[in-house]
Write an enzyme that holds these catalytic residues in place. Sequence first.
Site, PDB file in Angstrom:
ATOM      1  N   HIS A 119      30.869  47.693  25.512  1.00 24.86           N
ATOM      2  CA  HIS A 119      30.616  47.446  24.087  1.00 24.86           C
ATOM      3  C   HIS A 119      29.171  47.712  23.680  1.00 24.86           C
ATOM      4  O   HIS A 119      28.696  47.201  22.665  1.00 24.86           O
ATOM      5  CB  HIS A 119      31.040  46.024  23.700  1.00 24.86           C
ATOM      6  N   TYR A 141      19.582  51.088  17.489  1.00 27.87           N
ATOM      7  CA  TYR A 141      19.785  51.454  16.087  1.00 27.87           C
ATOM      8  C   TYR A 141      19.327  52.898  15.815  1.00 27.87           C
ATOM      9  O   TYR A 141      18.677  53.528  16.657  1.00 27.87           O
ATOM     10  CB  TYR A 141      19.029  50.479  15.194  1.00 27.87           C
ATOM     11  N   ALA A 178      12.312  47.101  13.552  1.00 26.33           N
ATOM     12  CA  ALA A 178      12.248  48.506  13.154  1.00 26.33           C
ATOM     13  C   ALA A 178      10.822  49.023  13.261  1.00 26.33           C
ATOM     14  O   ALA A 178       9.872  48.376  12.820  1.00 26.33           O
ATOM     15  CB  ALA A 178      12.756  48.662  11.727  1.00 26.33           C
TER      16      ALA A 178
END
Length: 206
Positions: A119, A141, A178
């Site tokens: 997963h 991401y 980020a």
Amino acid sequence: MSPMQLYICGAGGVGREALDTALAAALPVTAFLDDARAGEQVRGLPVLRPDEAAAGEYLVGIAAPAARARFALLLERRGLRPATLVHPRAAIAPETVLAAGCLVQANAYVSSSVTLGPHAQVHYNATIGHDTVLDARATVYPGANISGNVHLCAGATVGSNAVVLQGLTVGPDAFVGAGAVVTRDVPAGTTVVGAPARPLRPPTRD
């Protein structure tokens, strides 16, 4: 023989991107599974409750690692099997192993001798360097760059356009913000931000 049923758990953004991946790979999807949106239609597919899924395969299209774990357990108890979805525009180098339930989106690059655990997710335009290991439910991401010989432990997440330098470990359930640049190991459960990345501190009280 009828085709195998394939369900995508989660009808949000990552779920729809998982659908894009399945369609690009010529894999028909039966329905989305999502309690919050059951009874709706999303991208022309019905949205069912997870307990309405018939036998078949599933991919959990949810970004949050804890939710991925919860739904995987629920669906496997119902007898469904995890599918692995790889976009045909993703590049997977030799001697790389993908466990069941992985999602690799368009334009991702996964280098040689990488292991993606159950997963795990590699989102679009992300890169994974040689000999890196992503444990169960680790997430990279869009646009993130994971250098070689990195270890992303179970449930770790690396945010969009972040960089993890060579040979480092991101601990279980840690989160790299980020654009961060990780230059040292990240402890379990820690959120780091900035360049170089540092632990995110709670706001001080007056």
